[in-house]
Design a protein around this motif. Sequence first.
Motif, PDB file in Angstrom:
ATOM      1  N   LEU A 156      -3.975  -2.380  -6.027  1.00  0.00           N
ATOM      2  CA  LEU A 156      -3.558  -3.214  -4.899  1.00  0.00           C
ATOM      3  C   LEU A 156      -2.992  -2.353  -3.780  1.00  0.00           C
ATOM      4  CD1 LEU A 156      -2.781  -5.924  -3.550  1.00  0.00           C
ATOM      5  CD2 LEU A 156      -0.657  -5.851  -4.900  1.00  0.00           C
ATOM      6  N   ILE A 157      -2.129  -1.421  -4.127  1.00  0.00           N
ATOM      7  CA  ILE A 157      -1.495  -0.564  -3.116  1.00  0.00           C
ATOM      8  C   ILE A 157      -2.536   0.267  -2.379  1.00  0.00           C
ATOM      9  CG2 ILE A 157       0.023   1.441  -2.842  1.00  0.00           C
ATOM     10  CD1 ILE A 157       1.739   0.198  -5.111  1.00  0.00           C
ATOM     11  N   ALA A 158      -3.522   0.777  -3.109  1.00  0.00           N
ATOM     12  CA  ALA A 158      -4.586   1.567  -2.469  1.00  0.00           C
ATOM     13  C   ALA A 158      -5.378   0.716  -1.483  1.00  0.00           C
ATOM     14  CB  ALA A 158      -5.510   2.150  -3.536  1.00  0.00           C
ATOM     15  N   ASP A 159      -5.654  -0.539  -1.848  1.00  0.00           N
ATOM     16  CA  ASP A 159      -6.371  -1.436  -0.937  1.00  0.00           C
ATOM     17  C   ASP A 159      -5.532  -1.758   0.296  1.00  0.00           C
ATOM     18  OD1 ASP A 159      -8.649  -1.523  -2.434  1.00  0.00           O
ATOM     19  OD2 ASP A 159      -8.290  -3.493  -3.313  1.00  0.00           O
ATOM     20  N   LEU A 160      -4.234  -1.975   0.093  1.00  0.00           N
ATOM     21  CA  LEU A 160      -3.358  -2.269   1.224  1.00  0.00           C
ATOM     22  C   LEU A 160      -3.250  -1.070   2.170  1.00  0.00           C
ATOM     23  CD1 LEU A 160      -0.447  -4.235  -0.515  1.00  0.00           C
ATOM     24  CD2 LEU A 160      -2.343  -5.168   0.820  1.00  0.00           C
ATOM     25  N   GLU A 161      -3.229   0.117   1.606  1.00  0.00           N
ATOM     26  CA  GLU A 161      -3.152   1.321   2.440  1.00  0.00           C
ATOM     27  C   GLU A 161      -4.376   1.459   3.328  1.00  0.00           C
ATOM     28  OE1 GLU A 161      -2.489   4.450  -0.362  1.00  0.00           O
ATOM     29  OE2 GLU A 161      -0.287   4.188  -0.336  1.00  0.00           O
ATOM     30  N   ARG A 162      -5.535   1.034   2.814  1.00  0.00           N
ATOM     31  CA  ARG A 162      -6.752   1.077   3.637  1.00  0.00           C
ATOM     32  C   ARG A 162      -6.663   0.094   4.814  1.00  0.00           C
ATOM     33  NH1 ARG A 162      -9.270   2.516  -1.372  1.00  0.00           N
ATOM     34  NH2 ARG A 162      -9.416   0.362  -2.119  1.00  0.00           N
ATOM     35  N   LEU A 163      -5.783  -0.906   4.673  1.00  0.00           N
ATOM     36  CA  LEU A 163      -5.545  -1.848   5.762  1.00  0.00           C
ATOM     37  C   LEU A 163      -4.369  -1.414   6.637  1.00  0.00           C
ATOM     38  CD1 LEU A 163      -5.908  -5.197   3.732  1.00  0.00           C
ATOM     39  CD2 LEU A 163      -7.584  -4.220   5.321  1.00  0.00           C
ATOM     40  N   GLY A 164      -3.802  -0.262   6.330  1.00  0.00           N
ATOM     41  CA  GLY A 164      -2.663   0.246   7.088  1.00  0.00           C
ATOM     42  C   GLY A 164      -1.344  -0.411   6.716  1.00  0.00           C
ATOM     43  N   LEU A 165      -1.246  -0.940   5.482  1.00  0.00           N
ATOM     44  CA  LEU A 165      -0.053  -1.653   5.042  1.00  0.00           C
ATOM     45  C   LEU A 165       0.469  -1.101   3.719  1.00  0.00           C
ATOM     46  CD1 LEU A 165      -1.383  -5.267   5.740  1.00  0.00           C
ATOM     47  CD2 LEU A 165       0.356  -4.078   7.075  1.00  0.00           C
ATOM     48  N   SER A 166       1.709  -1.443   3.403  1.00  0.00           N
ATOM     49  CA  SER A 166       2.300  -1.124   2.111  1.00  0.00           C
ATOM     50  C   SER A 166       3.025  -2.353   1.598  1.00  0.00           C
ATOM     51  CB  SER A 166       3.287   0.045   2.235  1.00  0.00           C
ATOM     52  OG  SER A 166       4.468  -0.375   2.899  1.00  0.00           O
ATOM     53  N   LEU A 167       3.490  -2.311   0.360  1.00  0.00           N
ATOM     54  CA  LEU A 167       4.215  -3.440  -0.198  1.00  0.00           C
ATOM     55  C   LEU A 167       5.473  -3.758   0.604  1.00  0.00           C
ATOM     56  CD1 LEU A 167       3.976  -2.763  -4.046  1.00  0.00           C
ATOM     57  CD2 LEU A 167       2.771  -4.513  -2.744  1.00  0.00           C
ATOM     58  N   ASN A 168       6.035  -2.734   1.236  1.00  0.00           N
ATOM     59  CA  ASN A 168       7.251  -2.923   2.021  1.00  0.00           C
ATOM     60  C   ASN A 168       7.022  -3.776   3.268  1.00  0.00           C
ATOM     61  OD1 ASN A 168       9.269  -0.998   0.622  1.00  0.00           O
ATOM     62  ND2 ASN A 168       7.415   0.226   0.869  1.00  0.00           N
ATOM     63  N   ASP A 169       5.764  -4.017   3.620  1.00  0.00           N
ATOM     64  CA  ASP A 169       5.444  -4.823   4.806  1.00  0.00           C
ATOM     65  C   ASP A 169       5.323  -6.313   4.488  1.00  0.00           C
ATOM     66  OD1 ASP A 169       5.217  -2.560   6.553  1.00  0.00           O
ATOM     67  OD2 ASP A 169       3.270  -2.133   5.641  1.00  0.00           O
ATOM     68  N   PHE A 170       5.545  -6.690   3.228  1.00  0.00           N
ATOM     69  CA  PHE A 170       5.307  -8.074   2.797  1.00  0.00           C
ATOM     70  C   PHE A 170       6.593  -8.757   2.340  1.00  0.00           C
ATOM     71  CE2 PHE A 170       1.223  -6.090   2.520  1.00  0.00           C
ATOM     72  CZ  PHE A 170       0.301  -7.097   2.739  1.00  0.00           C
ATOM     73  N   ASN A 171       6.613 -10.074   2.522  1.00  0.00           N
ATOM     74  CA  ASN A 171       7.583 -10.899   1.809  1.00  0.00           C
ATOM     75  C   ASN A 171       7.018 -11.113   0.410  1.00  0.00           C
ATOM     76  OD1 ASN A 171       9.251 -11.269   4.089  1.00  0.00           O
ATOM     77  ND2 ASN A 171       8.007 -12.989   4.782  1.00  0.00           N
ATOM     78  N   LEU A 172       7.792 -10.762  -0.611  1.00  0.00           N
ATOM     79  CA  LEU A 172       7.299 -10.803  -1.982  1.00  0.00           C
ATOM     80  C   LEU A 172       7.885 -11.991  -2.738  1.00  0.00           C
ATOM     81  CD1 LEU A 172       7.536  -7.000  -2.885  1.00  0.00           C
ATOM     82  CD2 LEU A 172       5.589  -8.258  -1.939  1.00  0.00           C
TER      83      LEU A 172
END
Length: 213
Positions: A69-85
């Motif tokens: 998941l993190i690798a896919d988000l990085e390809r979108l220029g995002l990380s888990l820290n950019d989300f409300n979890l």
Amino acid sequence: MNNSESAEVTVKVKEAQYAIGLRGERSAKLNTANIETCVAFAGINSEKGVVFLCHLNSPWCASKLLPLLIADLERLGLSLNDFNLYTSSTVSPWPLSLVASYAACAILPPALGHIGISVNGWQVFLAAFVAWTAYWHSKRIGLSVALWFAKAYKVKRRFLGYKSLAPGAIRSQVCVDANPLVALPPKVRRYCANSGDRRYAPASAPLKAKGSA
């Protein structure tokens, strides 16, 4: 990008799978169901129009899914820290923990006494309560460990609450939608278990849900 509602689908996230949804794409809506003791782990970024959803069915499931998941988000220029979890589960552990602990307290001391081992009833109760509660929370603990290794341990997660006091017929469905322009939490609906739950049975492969962005 296709904005047609007729072209939109809801991506089904099975057990031990994850998916990412993008605003305006066919993958915008994600849902998972047949949640009893499993944990739904969701992230929403309304500013970027990106959501994700994981169905964690074991203590080690998060450790398998999060790196992908993190690798896919990085390809979108995002990380888990950019989300409300958010996390959600169906069955509360506390009533069962108390019942199991009282049962252990009533059964174990006399049984062990017959073979010459003396134990205090309250010690048995506390040990059983801690062990049972830890077991019941093992999937959430596994998620916390995976987030720690992902260096996302500073991000707050909102727990969406339990829906049932005991295991049985009650299940939960969790849905996230990337389309709203304002921050909305996942929708959680309780329902009675039915034959349709088989559609969410653990998938052998792949770990990424079909239709995910």
